[in-house]
Design an enzyme around this catalytic site. Structure first.
Site, PDB file in Angstrom:
ATOM      1  N   ARG A   4       0.868  -1.181   0.000  1.00 22.94           N
ATOM      2  CA  ARG A   4       0.000   0.000   0.000  1.00 22.94           C
ATOM      3  C   ARG A   4       0.900   1.225   0.000  1.00 22.94           C
ATOM      4  O   ARG A   4       1.914   1.274   0.677  1.00 22.94           O
ATOM      5  CB  ARG A   4      -0.909   0.000   1.237  1.00 22.94           C
ATOM      6  CG  ARG A   4      -1.670  -1.306   1.383  1.00 22.94           C
ATOM      7  CD  ARG A   4      -2.988  -1.161   2.105  1.00 22.94           C
ATOM      8  NE  ARG A   4      -3.592  -2.476   2.259  1.00 22.94           N
ATOM      9  CZ  ARG A   4      -4.296  -3.102   1.303  1.00 22.94           C
ATOM     10  NH1 ARG A   4      -4.501  -2.518   0.130  1.00 22.94           N
ATOM     11  NH2 ARG A   4      -4.795  -4.298   1.514  1.00 22.94           N
ATOM     12  N   ASN A  54      -9.464  -1.619  -7.311  1.00 24.55           N
ATOM     13  CA  ASN A  54     -10.022  -0.285  -7.523  1.00 24.55           C
ATOM     14  C   ASN A  54      -9.019   0.843  -7.282  1.00 24.55           C
ATOM     15  O   ASN A  54      -8.925   1.776  -8.083  1.00 24.55           O
ATOM     16  CB  ASN A  54     -11.238  -0.082  -6.599  1.00 24.55           C
ATOM     17  CG  ASN A  54     -12.504  -0.688  -7.203  1.00 24.55           C
ATOM     18  OD1 ASN A  54     -12.863  -0.382  -8.335  1.00 24.55           O
ATOM     19  ND2 ASN A  54     -13.159  -1.568  -6.462  1.00 24.55           N
ATOM     20  N   GLY A  55      -8.274   0.737  -6.178  1.00 26.09           N
ATOM     21  CA  GLY A  55      -7.315   1.793  -5.858  1.00 26.09           C
ATOM     22  C   GLY A  55      -6.237   1.891  -6.929  1.00 26.09           C
ATOM     23  O   GLY A  55      -5.849   2.988  -7.349  1.00 26.09           O
ATOM     24  N   ASP A  70     -11.963  -9.368  -3.282  1.00 23.92           N
ATOM     25  CA  ASP A  70     -13.282  -8.837  -2.898  1.00 23.92           C
ATOM     26  C   ASP A  70     -14.292  -8.849  -4.050  1.00 23.92           C
ATOM     27  O   ASP A  70     -15.487  -8.720  -3.823  1.00 23.92           O
ATOM     28  CB  ASP A  70     -13.146  -7.394  -2.395  1.00 23.92           C
ATOM     29  CG  ASP A  70     -12.632  -7.323  -0.965  1.00 23.92           C
ATOM     30  OD1 ASP A  70     -12.410  -8.386  -0.360  1.00 23.92           O
ATOM     31  OD2 ASP A  70     -12.459  -6.202  -0.459  1.00 23.92           O
TER      32      ASP A  70
END
Lengths: 380, 380
Positions: A74, A103-104, A133
């Site tokens: 991250r 998505n990020g 997810d």
């Protein structure tokens, strides 16, 4: 010859390395490849070194290995760091970025595209979908999801059998799954349920709001009917009027997790049953023993397709999976614009899957493969 | 013709039903079989009905299914209830009891034997070993253990790979395994470790006492050397001077669990690393996807051997596994007296396995089977 930065970002999956192998096999010999370490962090910090044959072979060795072999992670990829990344690529005359992520990752790739354009730098951007997810829009599903769902469905089935054997000692198991915003994974836990009497009896997902009173009544009635009950809850679920349960990983940094434990306490307090909660944990994104072979195959294919899109000079797109048929499962690979993917944001379970779970399970079936435990045919 | 009560007791394993199938296949047609529900509870409460062909076939269908298909559980089998059990068997003229279980089950079988003798009732008793913890004495190992160890070793290997990919976000994972008194399972977590640099870097077991200061120093030095660290701890481990960590399942009833969470808090507090703890949970005794085929085979064989011992009129014994050779793995089935098994109590890891873990892993190897994920040969 294209010069291409490639990277992996976000939480790993059991098949993310298969996508990476598909990508490098599709590009090797046809382009110069610059794999970055730790996702966008490597790009921002100019860790750009061309892949040699040794690294190519090393990556290929990881096709079936969980984790993200380039290093993922991250990273707060700010506009300033994106500008820095463009400068870094300019130094090496690199005009292509391919990232595997959720998505990020796609939203960041879209912003990087815009920043490069504003700087007058030509940049080809291609995204490869990945998320356990399954909350990426504009694709039928994302690689990584089905393997996690398969691990969850089989684990919950096994734990239901374990609880059945222990009914003179305990009545309730509460099992927490991943799923920050969407219930795809939690709802997959019932996929191997043999009958409506069989657990899991209730599945709580972020899309459906439930009061505390209703939750307690659910558990009580399931125990009254069956003597025992197994319930499943998504980490992103919160009882009406309460916040999502988070836990501190260090000084103020939070991750989701703990709703099952909260439910355990509510059940003890209000119903006095013997109850145990557990979280299926990091196995959900790394359980090599439960990988769906269909998922692994598709992960490889989207990687390879991304390589083709690079060579075809396409840009600002994410590879996607387009289902043609469920019954005789059939799909094609295509693309969606990064703009539309970023705009869509988290994709929730459709209403039709929530109201009729058998419709969801029919959709899920071709992705799951055979149950791992050969349960007797008469049970289903 | 023998009339035989059979039962399953204690926590299930992924292969306990294979032992049951071995037992009933060995007895069917040669004896009248009375399966009891919920272990000793069924025996105390006189739920004695002869098995018919339908139930025989139903049991056989469960050979590969986790859980205990007769119903197992925990039950306080008091001397009064044991007398009651003898009366119940007398009513049906049953003179044989065969139970599949661990230390508690064997000790109860031994006491039941003595009580029957004191009552002047002839009772043949035979135990079949079963425990994921591997803490039964007088057998090389117990069925159920190797499958749990295989699940743990592969899961921890996978989670180590996952953490490697996330090193820019978090530094420490703490993984808790089963093992009330002994570290067999926790120590198996390092079985697939590729090198000494690779996680898990530290494994904490009940047999070895560690101070809080030493624990914190261990974690700090592992992170300083590797940037990240995965550590494993047995649920039965406690830091010097502290009690084993338990959690309430309802009004005062406690089960072990929570040491990993306590360690997480200590690491946050003293070292400030980003750390996540997790418990491998009920999958350890039910992970059908990680079953060791050798374990399943042996589980079946000890059940079948118990049937033979019944027909040979042997009594007051537990079937055991006697290893003849590790290198070319070879074993025979034999027996130990229930008295010696009960007297031995929990079997801890031998000193030689603790001081030289490679010796333990060599011993473990034939029981584990191949790693599930085909990691590159060059990694080992």
């Amino acid at each position: 010859m294209h010069k291409i930065v490639i990277g992996q970002a976000g939480g790993p999956t059991a098949v993310i390395n298969a996508s990476l192998v598909g990508l490098v096999e599709g590009l090797y010999g046809k382009a110069k490849i610059y794999p970055v370490n730790n996702g966008y962090q490597g790009l921002a910090h100019d860790k750009l070194e061309e892949m040699d044959e040794k690294q190519f072979n090393w990556i290929k060795e990881h096709q079936f290995v969980p984790g993200a072999c380039l290093g993922s992670g991250r990273f707060n990829f700010t506009p300033e760091l994106m500008e820095q990344a463009v400068h870094n690529m300019k130094k090496h005359d690199i005009h292509t970025v391919v990232f595997i992520g959720g998505n990020g990752t796609m939203a960041a790739l879209e912003r990087l595209s815009q920043i490069a354009q504003a700087m007058g730098y030509e940049l080809q951007t291609i995204g490869i979908p990945k998320t356990v997810d399954n909350d990426l829009g504009h694709t039928d599903h994302a690689p990584g999801f089905a393997s996690a769902a398969r691990y969850i469905a089989q684990s919950v089935r096994n734990i239901v059998k374990d609880l059945e054997a222990m009914r003179n000692f305990e009545q309730v198991r509460v099992i927490e799954t991943m799923g920050r915003n969407a219930g795809w994974l939690a709802l997959s836990s019932g996929f191997l349920r043999a009958s409506s009497c069989d657990g899991p009896h209730h599945i709580y997902i972020p899309e459906v709001s439930v009061t505390k009173e209703r939750f307690i009544a659910d558990v009580e009635s399931a125990v009254k009917s069956n003597g025992i009950t197994t319930i499943v809850v998504s980490e992103g679920f919160a009882l009406s009027g309460t916040a999502k349960v988070e836990r501190q990983v260090v000084n103020g940094r939070l991750v989701l997790g703990g709703i099952a434990n909260q439910m355990e306490q509510l059940i003890q307090e209000h119903l006095g049953y013997v109850v145990r909660s557990e979280n299926l944990g990091m196995n959900q994104r790394s359980a090599s023993y439960a990988v769906s072979l269909q998922d692994r195959k598709e992960a490889y294919e989207v990687g390879k397709q991304a390589a083709q899109f690079v060579l075809d000079d396409m840009s600002s797109i994410m590879v996607n999976i387009q289902r043609q048929s469920t019954k005789c499962y059939n799909y094609t690979l295509g693309q969606a614009s990064l703009t539309s993917v970023a705009k869509h944001g988290e994709r929730l379970l459709p209403e039709s899957f929530i109201s009729d779970v058998s419709e969801y399970y029919a959709w899920l079936e071709p992705l799951m493969g055979e149950p791992i435990t050969p349960y007797p045919a008469s049970w289903r």
